[in-house]
Design an enzyme around this catalytic site. Structure first.
Site, PDB file in Angstrom:
ATOM      1  N   SER A  51       0.817  -1.214   0.000  1.00 56.65           N
ATOM      2  CA  SER A  51       0.000   0.000   0.000  1.00 56.65           C
ATOM      3  C   SER A  51       0.852   1.266   0.000  1.00 56.65           C
ATOM      4  O   SER A  51       0.352   2.348  -0.316  1.00 56.65           O
ATOM      5  CB  SER A  51      -0.935   0.016   1.212  1.00 56.65           C
ATOM      6  OG  SER A  51      -1.821  -1.076   1.202  1.00 56.65           O
ATOM      7  N   GLY A  89      -4.458  -1.848  -0.716  1.00 56.21           N
ATOM      8  CA  GLY A  89      -3.657  -1.560  -1.897  1.00 56.21           C
ATOM      9  C   GLY A  89      -3.415  -0.075  -2.057  1.00 56.21           C
ATOM     10  O   GLY A  89      -4.035   0.751  -1.376  1.00 56.21           O
ATOM     11  N   GLY A 102      -2.888   3.701  -4.315  1.00 57.41           N
ATOM     12  CA  GLY A 102      -3.483   4.448  -5.403  1.00 57.41           C
ATOM     13  C   GLY A 102      -4.832   5.064  -5.076  1.00 57.41           C
ATOM     14  O   GLY A 102      -5.342   4.980  -3.960  1.00 57.41           O
ATOM     15  N   CYS A 159      -9.372  -1.702   3.788  1.00 61.08           N
ATOM     16  CA  CYS A 159      -8.579  -0.601   3.236  1.00 61.08           C
ATOM     17  C   CYS A 159      -9.048  -0.215   1.831  1.00 61.08           C
ATOM     18  O   CYS A 159     -10.129   0.314   1.673  1.00 61.08           O
ATOM     19  CB  CYS A 159      -7.092  -0.965   3.275  1.00 61.08           C
ATOM     20  SG  CYS A 159      -6.535  -1.413   4.927  1.00 61.08           S
ATOM     21  N   PHE A 160      -8.252  -0.501   0.799  1.00 57.14           N
ATOM     22  CA  PHE A 160      -8.673  -0.221  -0.573  1.00 57.14           C
ATOM     23  C   PHE A 160      -9.976  -0.952  -0.867  1.00 57.14           C
ATOM     24  O   PHE A 160     -10.844  -0.437  -1.575  1.00 57.14           O
ATOM     25  CB  PHE A 160      -7.569  -0.654  -1.533  1.00 57.14           C
ATOM     26  CG  PHE A 160      -7.599   0.051  -2.866  1.00 57.14           C
ATOM     27  CD1 PHE A 160      -7.286   1.393  -2.976  1.00 57.14           C
ATOM     28  CD2 PHE A 160      -7.940  -0.637  -4.017  1.00 57.14           C
ATOM     29  CE1 PHE A 160      -7.315   2.044  -4.211  1.00 57.14           C
ATOM     30  CE2 PHE A 160      -7.974  -0.007  -5.252  1.00 57.14           C
ATOM     31  CZ  PHE A 160      -7.662   1.343  -5.354  1.00 57.14           C
ATOM     32  N   GLN A 213     -12.881   1.092   0.136  1.00 59.39           N
ATOM     33  CA  GLN A 213     -13.169   2.147  -0.829  1.00 59.39           C
ATOM     34  C   GLN A 213     -13.855   1.576  -2.069  1.00 59.39           C
ATOM     35  O   GLN A 213     -14.744   2.208  -2.646  1.00 59.39           O
ATOM     36  CB  GLN A 213     -11.873   2.863  -1.193  1.00 59.39           C
ATOM     37  CG  GLN A 213     -11.244   3.590  -0.014  1.00 59.39           C
ATOM     38  CD  GLN A 213      -9.761   3.848  -0.173  1.00 59.39           C
ATOM     39  OE1 GLN A 213      -9.202   3.683  -1.262  1.00 59.39           O
ATOM     40  NE2 GLN A 213      -9.106   4.258   0.896  1.00 59.39           N
ATOM     41  N   ASN A 267      -3.287   2.725   6.952  1.00 57.14           N
ATOM     42  CA  ASN A 267      -2.452   3.264   5.891  1.00 57.14           C
ATOM     43  C   ASN A 267      -3.372   3.652   4.744  1.00 57.14           C
ATOM     44  O   ASN A 267      -3.564   2.888   3.806  1.00 57.14           O
ATOM     45  CB  ASN A 267      -1.416   2.229   5.429  1.00 57.14           C
ATOM     46  CG  ASN A 267      -0.642   2.725   4.223  1.00 57.14           C
ATOM     47  OD1 ASN A 267      -0.648   3.911   3.919  1.00 57.14           O
ATOM     48  ND2 ASN A 267       0.018   1.818   3.525  1.00 57.14           N
ATOM     49  N   GLY A 323      -4.754   7.200   2.324  1.00 59.21           N
ATOM     50  CA  GLY A 323      -4.796   8.617   2.013  1.00 59.21           C
ATOM     51  C   GLY A 323      -6.092   9.033   1.363  1.00 59.21           C
ATOM     52  O   GLY A 323      -6.291  10.214   1.072  1.00 59.21           O
ATOM     53  N   PHE A 324      -6.977   8.044   1.102  1.00 58.49           N
ATOM     54  CA  PHE A 324      -8.286   8.309   0.526  1.00 58.49           C
ATOM     55  C   PHE A 324      -9.350   7.748   1.468  1.00 58.49           C
ATOM     56  O   PHE A 324      -9.057   6.890   2.297  1.00 58.49           O
ATOM     57  CB  PHE A 324      -8.419   7.661  -0.849  1.00 58.49           C
ATOM     58  CG  PHE A 324      -7.507   8.262  -1.893  1.00 58.49           C
ATOM     59  CD1 PHE A 324      -7.960   9.258  -2.744  1.00 58.49           C
ATOM     60  CD2 PHE A 324      -6.192   7.821  -2.023  1.00 58.49           C
ATOM     61  CE1 PHE A 324      -7.120   9.813  -3.701  1.00 58.49           C
ATOM     62  CE2 PHE A 324      -5.347   8.370  -2.971  1.00 58.49           C
ATOM     63  CZ  PHE A 324      -5.811   9.377  -3.813  1.00 58.49           C
ATOM     64  N   HIS A 341      -6.334  -2.197   8.887  1.00 59.81           N
ATOM     65  CA  HIS A 341      -5.716  -3.525   8.801  1.00 59.81           C
ATOM     66  C   HIS A 341      -6.039  -4.360  10.039  1.00 59.81           C
ATOM     67  O   HIS A 341      -5.505  -4.102  11.119  1.00 59.81           O
ATOM     68  CB  HIS A 341      -4.196  -3.391   8.678  1.00 59.81           C
ATOM     69  CG  HIS A 341      -3.733  -2.798   7.394  1.00 59.81           C
ATOM     70  ND1 HIS A 341      -3.391  -3.555   6.303  1.00 59.81           N
ATOM     71  CD2 HIS A 341      -3.566  -1.510   7.020  1.00 59.81           C
ATOM     72  CE1 HIS A 341      -3.024  -2.768   5.313  1.00 59.81           C
ATOM     73  NE2 HIS A 341      -3.127  -1.516   5.727  1.00 59.81           N
ATOM     74  N   GLU A 345      -5.204  -7.502  10.430  1.00 56.96           N
ATOM     75  CA  GLU A 345      -4.309  -8.665  10.541  1.00 56.96           C
ATOM     76  C   GLU A 345      -3.186  -8.449  11.560  1.00 56.96           C
ATOM     77  O   GLU A 345      -2.421  -9.362  11.854  1.00 56.96           O
ATOM     78  CB  GLU A 345      -3.717  -9.021   9.173  1.00 56.96           C
ATOM     79  CG  GLU A 345      -2.550  -8.169   8.710  1.00 56.96           C
ATOM     80  CD  GLU A 345      -2.955  -6.753   8.355  1.00 56.96           C
ATOM     81  OE1 GLU A 345      -2.145  -5.834   8.565  1.00 56.96           O
ATOM     82  OE2 GLU A 345      -4.100  -6.562   7.877  1.00 56.96           O
TER      83      GLU A 345
END
Length: 380
Positions: A55, A236, A238, A264-265, A268, A306, A308-309, A354, A356
């Protein structure tokens, strides 16, 4: 882009932010130049897991903890096969590794993998600047790559922005692989790798799940070819606004009402699949000490982040979506950012962090059990 040669702690280095702010220090790890998005992590431990988290692809990580590298590096804790950060920024690197598991120093590992870093700068001042001005493009230059400040600034400003970056396929597996269940196999899960960490399928395997890890480009046909009891979408890098492919695949999963879990990703992606928007946070959440409330239980967890979006979904009401009613299940207590979603009319949920615990607290481990419960209920 990163170029490197072997470095030494006395080699000068310069960090240049896109707004013209400059910090001068010493090379740490490889000598050369590197570029990325400057972000900061508030974790005081677990730097090896941070460095190897996919990520962090195309990001230059600033460590807010003043002393970094004390426990060295080993071959057991990485979350992937390589370091993914574009650059590394620390104030006081450890001079000696003092852990019985250490096999080499962090400086040696950064140099071995060609990761350009900088040490000896005021990371507190840098972090405060990023909090006030926001995450931004940055370059680290050391040794022969140091040039006139204006030349270095121009190089930084030529770099692509993180907003609009489509990066998942760059870090994901190219071929499907299987992580077998530990003990008796109870379920099969298809995990879409958008930048998955190694500990994540292991946590599922501990619960009797055979995990088929598929590339980020996997189709719905690829997913259902493994006859899954559940589908998982990983973390992930981006901008989620670019992830039209994974969003389309997730909608196909939702249409079939297969138990679904995203982190996380993946959170989104679920947000977009349900019709919500996403946006870029000013400086994001990164570290292993972020307070989140599970609104379904009222419990407050300390969690590893972690991102940023974030997902733009209403906190104060249940929303109608093409797949039934949805609500925000988790929220960050620092800034009220959406940290989880759940559907009320079918078995699907996600969180923005996360669970885990690599590296990080174990407060959110129950989420894997919640996923298992959804698959058990569906089977029953």
């Amino acid at each position: 882009m990163t170029t490197s040669t072997r470095g030494a702690s006395k080699t000068p280095a310069v960090l240049v932010l896109e707004d013209g702010r400059i910090f001068r220090g010493r090379a740490y790890g490889a000598v050369g130049e590197t570029f990325g998005e400057a972000v900061f992590s508030t974790g005081m431990t677990g730097y090896q897991e941070t460095l190897t988290d996919p990520s962090y692809h195309r990001q230059v990580v600033v460590m807010t903890a003043p002393h970094v590298g004390n426990t060295g590096v080993n071959d057991e804790d990485p979350e992937s096969g390589r370091i993914w950060v574009s650059g590394y920024v620390v104030r006081d690197p450890a001079r000696v590794s003092s852990n019985w598991r250490a096999q080499r120093s962090l400086d040696e590992e950064l140099e071995r993998q060609g990761v350009v870093g900088i040490s000896g700068i005021d990371t507190r001042a840098l972090t405060r600047h990023l909090r006030e001005s926001g995450a931004m493009r940055v370059g680290i230059f050391s040794g022969g790559q140091i040039a006139d400040d204006a030349v270095l600034l121009a190089k930084v400003q030529e770099q692509p922005q993180m907003k609009g970056a489509n990066l998942s396929a760059e870090v994901a597996t190219k071929e499907t692989y299987v992580v077998p269940a530990i003990g008796t196999k109870k379920f099969t899960v298809a995990a879409v790798d958008l930048g998955i960490k190694g500990m994540t399928p292991h946590r599922m395997a501990e619960r009797g799940i055979e995990v088929h890890v598929l590339p980020a480009t996997a189709t719905a046909e690829d997913i259902y070819a493994v006859n899954p009891d559940g589908v998982f979408f990983s973390n992930g890098p981006g901008d989620p606004a670019t992830a039209d492919g994974p969003v389309s695949v997730m909608r196909a999963v939702l249409e079939r009402r297969t138990p679904l879990f995203g982190i996380c990703f993946g959170n989104q992606i679920l947000g977009r699949a349900l019709g919500f928007g996403t946006y870029k946070l000013k400086y994001g959440h990164r570290g292993i000490n972020q307070p989140v409330q599970d609104r379904t239980t009222g419990k407050v967890e300390v969690t590893a982040h972690n991102h940023g979006f974030a997902v733009d979904a209403p906190l104060d009401k249940v929303s109608d979506t093409p797949y039934g009613r949805a609500e925000v299940s988790h929220v960050c207590l620092n800034d009220n950012v959406v940290e989880g979603l759940q559907l009320l009319d079918q078995p699907a949920f996600s969180v923005q962090y996360h669970p885990e615990a690599a590296a990080g607290p174990h407060d959110a481990a129950y989420l894997f059990d919640r996923f298992v419960s959804l698959m058990e209920a569906e089977r029953a």
